[in-house]
Design a protein around this motif. Structure first.
Motif, PDB file in Angstrom:
ATOM      1  N   GLU A 120       0.794  -1.230   0.000  1.00 15.59           N
ATOM      2  CA  GLU A 120       0.000   0.000   0.000  1.00 15.59           C
ATOM      3  C   GLU A 120       0.828   1.283   0.000  1.00 15.59           C
ATOM      4  N   ARG A 121       2.148   1.184  -0.209  1.00 12.80           N
ATOM      5  CA  ARG A 121       2.913   2.430  -0.126  1.00 12.80           C
ATOM      6  C   ARG A 121       4.129   2.504  -1.042  1.00 12.80           C
ATOM      7  N   VAL A 122       4.260   1.573  -2.002  1.00 15.07           N
ATOM      8  CA  VAL A 122       5.441   1.547  -2.863  1.00 15.07           C
ATOM      9  C   VAL A 122       5.043   1.694  -4.328  1.00 15.07           C
ATOM     10  N   PRO A 126       9.795   1.559  -9.470  1.00 13.55           N
ATOM     11  CA  PRO A 126      10.947   1.370  -8.583  1.00 13.55           C
ATOM     12  C   PRO A 126      10.969  -0.008  -7.916  1.00 13.55           C
ATOM     13  N   PHE A 127       9.790  -0.556  -7.603  1.00 14.63           N
ATOM     14  CA  PHE A 127       9.756  -1.899  -7.036  1.00 14.63           C
ATOM     15  C   PHE A 127      10.275  -2.926  -8.030  1.00 14.63           C
ATOM     16  N   LEU A 128       9.967  -2.761  -9.311  1.00 15.48           N
ATOM     17  CA  LEU A 128      10.483  -3.683 -10.322  1.00 15.48           C
ATOM     18  C   LEU A 128      12.008  -3.601 -10.406  1.00 15.48           C
ATOM     19  N   VAL A 129      12.534  -2.383 -10.372  1.00 20.26           N
ATOM     20  CA  VAL A 129      13.991  -2.213 -10.411  1.00 20.26           C
ATOM     21  C   VAL A 129      14.630  -2.897  -9.203  1.00 20.26           C
ATOM     22  N   PHE A 130      14.063  -2.661  -8.026  1.00 18.49           N
ATOM     23  CA  PHE A 130      14.571  -3.322  -6.820  1.00 18.49           C
ATOM     24  C   PHE A 130      14.526  -4.837  -6.977  1.00 18.49           C
ATOM     25  N   SER A 131      13.435  -5.368  -7.490  1.00 23.70           N
ATOM     26  CA  SER A 131      13.250  -6.821  -7.578  1.00 23.70           C
ATOM     27  C   SER A 131      14.287  -7.474  -8.471  1.00 23.70           C
ATOM     28  N   VAL A 132      14.591  -6.870  -9.603  1.00 27.16           N
ATOM     29  CA  VAL A 132      15.607  -7.431 -10.501  1.00 27.16           C
ATOM     30  C   VAL A 132      16.981  -7.406  -9.832  1.00 27.16           C
ATOM     31  N   LEU A 133      17.324  -6.276  -9.234  1.00 29.21           N
ATOM     32  CA  LEU A 133      18.617  -6.172  -8.563  1.00 29.21           C
ATOM     33  C   LEU A 133      18.702  -7.146  -7.393  1.00 29.21           C
ATOM     34  N   TRP A 134      17.599  -7.300  -6.665  1.00 30.52           N
ATOM     35  CA  TRP A 134      17.584  -8.212  -5.520  1.00 30.52           C
ATOM     36  C   TRP A 134      17.771  -9.656  -5.977  1.00 30.52           C
ATOM     37  N   ALA A 174      14.781  -9.406   3.720  1.00 31.09           N
ATOM     38  CA  ALA A 174      14.561  -8.274   2.813  1.00 31.09           C
ATOM     39  C   ALA A 174      13.337  -7.466   3.230  1.00 31.09           C
ATOM     40  N   ALA A 175      12.303  -8.162   3.668  1.00 31.78           N
ATOM     41  CA  ALA A 175      11.086  -7.475   4.110  1.00 31.78           C
ATOM     42  C   ALA A 175      11.371  -6.579   5.308  1.00 31.78           C
ATOM     43  N   LEU A 176      12.151  -7.079   6.255  1.00 33.34           N
ATOM     44  CA  LEU A 176      12.508  -6.272   7.429  1.00 33.34           C
ATOM     45  C   LEU A 176      13.308  -5.042   7.003  1.00 33.34           C
ATOM     46  N   ALA A 177      14.263  -5.233   6.103  1.00 34.70           N
ATOM     47  CA  ALA A 177      15.040  -4.093   5.606  1.00 34.70           C
ATOM     48  C   ALA A 177      14.135  -3.077   4.925  1.00 34.70           C
ATOM     49  N   GLY A 178      13.175  -3.566   4.157  1.00 33.18           N
ATOM     50  CA  GLY A 178      12.276  -2.669   3.431  1.00 33.18           C
ATOM     51  C   GLY A 178      11.424  -1.804   4.340  1.00 33.18           C
ATOM     52  N   VAL A 179      10.848  -2.394   5.365  1.00 38.09           N
ATOM     53  CA  VAL A 179       9.987  -1.591   6.242  1.00 38.09           C
ATOM     54  C   VAL A 179      10.809  -0.602   7.071  1.00 38.09           C
ATOM     55  N   LEU A 180      12.063  -0.960   7.375  1.00 37.32           N
ATOM     56  CA  LEU A 180      12.909  -0.019   8.118  1.00 37.32           C
ATOM     57  C   LEU A 180      13.325   1.162   7.249  1.00 37.32           C
ATOM     58  N   VAL A 181      13.615   0.911   5.976  1.00 42.49           N
ATOM     59  CA  VAL A 181      14.037   1.993   5.086  1.00 42.49           C
ATOM     60  C   VAL A 181      12.856   2.848   4.642  1.00 42.49           C
ATOM     61  N   LEU A 182      11.744   2.206   4.274  1.00 38.16           N
ATOM     62  CA  LEU A 182      10.630   2.927   3.658  1.00 38.16           C
ATOM     63  C   LEU A 182       9.644   3.490   4.674  1.00 38.16           C
ATOM     64  N   GLY A 183       9.648   2.959   5.876  1.00 38.74           N
ATOM     65  CA  GLY A 183       8.762   3.485   6.903  1.00 38.74           C
ATOM     66  C   GLY A 183       7.358   2.916   6.826  1.00 38.74           C
ATOM     67  N   ALA A 184       6.539   3.340   7.772  1.00 38.65           N
ATOM     68  CA  ALA A 184       5.175   2.831   7.904  1.00 38.65           C
ATOM     69  C   ALA A 184       4.216   3.544   6.956  1.00 38.65           C
ATOM     70  N   GLY A 382      12.841   7.058  -5.885  1.00 43.47           N
ATOM     71  CA  GLY A 382      11.720   7.358  -4.996  1.00 43.47           C
ATOM     72  C   GLY A 382      10.736   6.210  -4.935  1.00 43.47           C
ATOM     73  N   MET A 383      10.968   5.248  -4.047  1.00 40.48           N
ATOM     74  CA  MET A 383      10.096   4.074  -3.974  1.00 40.48           C
ATOM     75  C   MET A 383       8.756   4.376  -3.319  1.00 40.48           C
ATOM     76  N   ARG A 384       8.746   5.307  -2.363  1.00 45.92           N
ATOM     77  CA  ARG A 384       7.498   5.598  -1.641  1.00 45.92           C
ATOM     78  C   ARG A 384       6.537   6.393  -2.507  1.00 45.92           C
ATOM     79  N   LEU A 385       5.264   6.066  -2.389  1.00 41.29           N
ATOM     80  CA  LEU A 385       4.225   6.906  -2.960  1.00 41.29           C
ATOM     81  C   LEU A 385       4.236   8.276  -2.287  1.00 41.29           C
TER      82      LEU A 385
END
Length: 406
Positions: A120-122, A126-134, A174-184, A382-385
């Motif tokens: 609900e917030r990405v 940018p998520f596609l770019v992250f996914s390929v690199l990941w 990865a999920a934990l890293a994502g929520v810490l970087v992108l916030g709630a 800019g991954m966040r909406l």
């Protein structure tokens, strides 16, 4: 070449592919109605995106000729030399093309699993770019370490039958890293985020459970008794995961919920994954029961520590993958799988130490690289909406669509 084995793994590959649309429904039902299509797309599009990455980079990096125990070289770029003949190093009774496409389906669903943590917030691109690199920097190396011929964790004796480390621990970290970087999500802790369509989530649960028989059973890579062992263990762990989660809800909340039953089933299925081909049915039942209890407690903690893991990826997949990997070192038995190992209850304490090493190494590596990737992609794209787009919802702001016409 064995025709029965080939048919079984082809069918299993289809079942694992089905899990990604099942995951899309599972996640899609749990978000608000204005975000359902955006959430579904983040899973569904991985089928196209990661499959093409797998053809040109992923398969060769994961299973190609070993380079220092760390990665496969790129000699199989574009599937060069990957033919209908069996591989001498992997599944020796099926075409290598079948082994390749079966493993492709695991690579597809793993980044899709991550997306539930920051639902609900990405933004989509940018998520596609992250996914390929990941996939290139996390999934492929870890896959080679554990499953690739010459991979260093595999050489040390770390076992993972069907993806507890390769899939669940990596995506949980990865999920934990994502929520810490992108916030709630905006308004987290002050607003209600009720699921908009729980029947959709239940349907997704059923599809995931069905597909998991291919995920775990097919990981025997042959139609044999080990596949049967994994199939039985998968079902029994899923059902006891559901049972113990619901019991925990009764104890702590005074009522059982449909969402809890679905979450419990997935926790049991995720937790049995690394051990499925190494344990008998009674051990699988115990592992599933442990999964429902531990994952329920992990999910319950997120509100207390202020982490907005929207759809419980860390608490279910990350924690479940770690617990299941350790349980392999406790419950595994060569009486069940003569090609496996004896765990703690069978009189050997060595394997649990190896499994713990695998959890620490994979978890730390996946977290650090994922955190860096989130930082870089977020800074660059800019991954966040935006606040306005998040209020409007992903369906409209990202895809110019709406799931429901009033």
């Amino acid at each position: 070449m064995d025709k029965a084995d080939t048919a079984f793994i082809l069918a299993s590959a289809g079942l694992v592919l089905l899990m990604t649309p099942g995951l899309a429904l599972f996640y899609g039902g749990m978000v608000r109605g204005k975000n359902v299509l955006g959430t579904i797309m983040q899973s569904l599009f991985m089928i196209a995106l990661i499959s093409i990455e797998w053809v040109y980079l992923g398969y060769s990096m994961s299973f190609g000729p070993d380079v220092g125990g760390v990665i496969g070289d790129l000699s199989w770029f574009g599937l060069k030399g990957v033919t209908g003949n069996p591989s001498p190093d992997y599944a020796t009774t099926i075409p290598q093309t079948v082994f390749m496409v079966y493993q492709c389906m695991f690579a597809v669903i793993t980044p899709a699993l991550i997306s539930g943590a920051f639902a609900e917030r990405v933004r989509f691109v940018p998520f596609l770019v992250f996914s390929v690199l990941w996939a290139i920097l996390v999934y492929n190396p870890v896959c080679h370490w554990v499953w690739g011929k010459g991979g260093w964790l595999g050489r040390l004796g770390v076992l993972d039958f069907a993806g507890g480390l390769v899939v669940h621990v990596t995506c949980g970290a990865a999920a934990l890293a994502g929520v810490l970087v992108l916030g709630a999500r905006r308004g987290y802790g002050r607003m209600s985020y009720m699921p908009h369509n729980l029947p959709m989530t239940v349907m997704g649960t059923g599809i995931l459970w069905f597909g998991w028989f291919g995920f775990n059973g097919g990981s025997a890579l042959a139609a044999n008794e080990i596949a049967a062992t994994a199939f039985v263990a998968t079902h029994f762990a899923g059902m006891t995961g559901m049972l113990s989660w619901v019991v925990m809800e009764w104890v702590f909340r005074g009522r059982a919920t449909t969402l809890g039953a679905a979450s419990g089933a997935i926790s049991g299925l995720a937790t049995i994954t690394p051990a499925a081909g190494f344990v008998g049915p009674n051990s699988a039942i115990v592992i599933g029961a442990i999964a429902g209890i531990v994952c329920y407690l992990a999910v319950s903690m997120k509100g207390r520590i202020g982490i907005d893991d929207s759809l419980d990826v860390v608490g279910i997949h990350g924690v479940g993958g770690m617990v299941g990997t350790l349980c392999l070192g406790i419950f595994a038995s060569t009486q069940v799988n003569p090609g496996g190992v004896d765990g703690l209850l069978a009189g050997s304490s060595a394997q649990i130490g190896k499994q713990a090493l695998g959890v620490v190494v994979v978890g730390v590596y996946a977290f650090i690289v994922s955190w860096l990737l989130f930082k870089v992609v977020h800074a660059a794209l800019g991954m966040r909406l935006t606040e306005e787009a998040e209020v409007e919802g992903m369906d409209s702001s990202e895809h110019s669509e709406t799931a429901y016409n009033n």
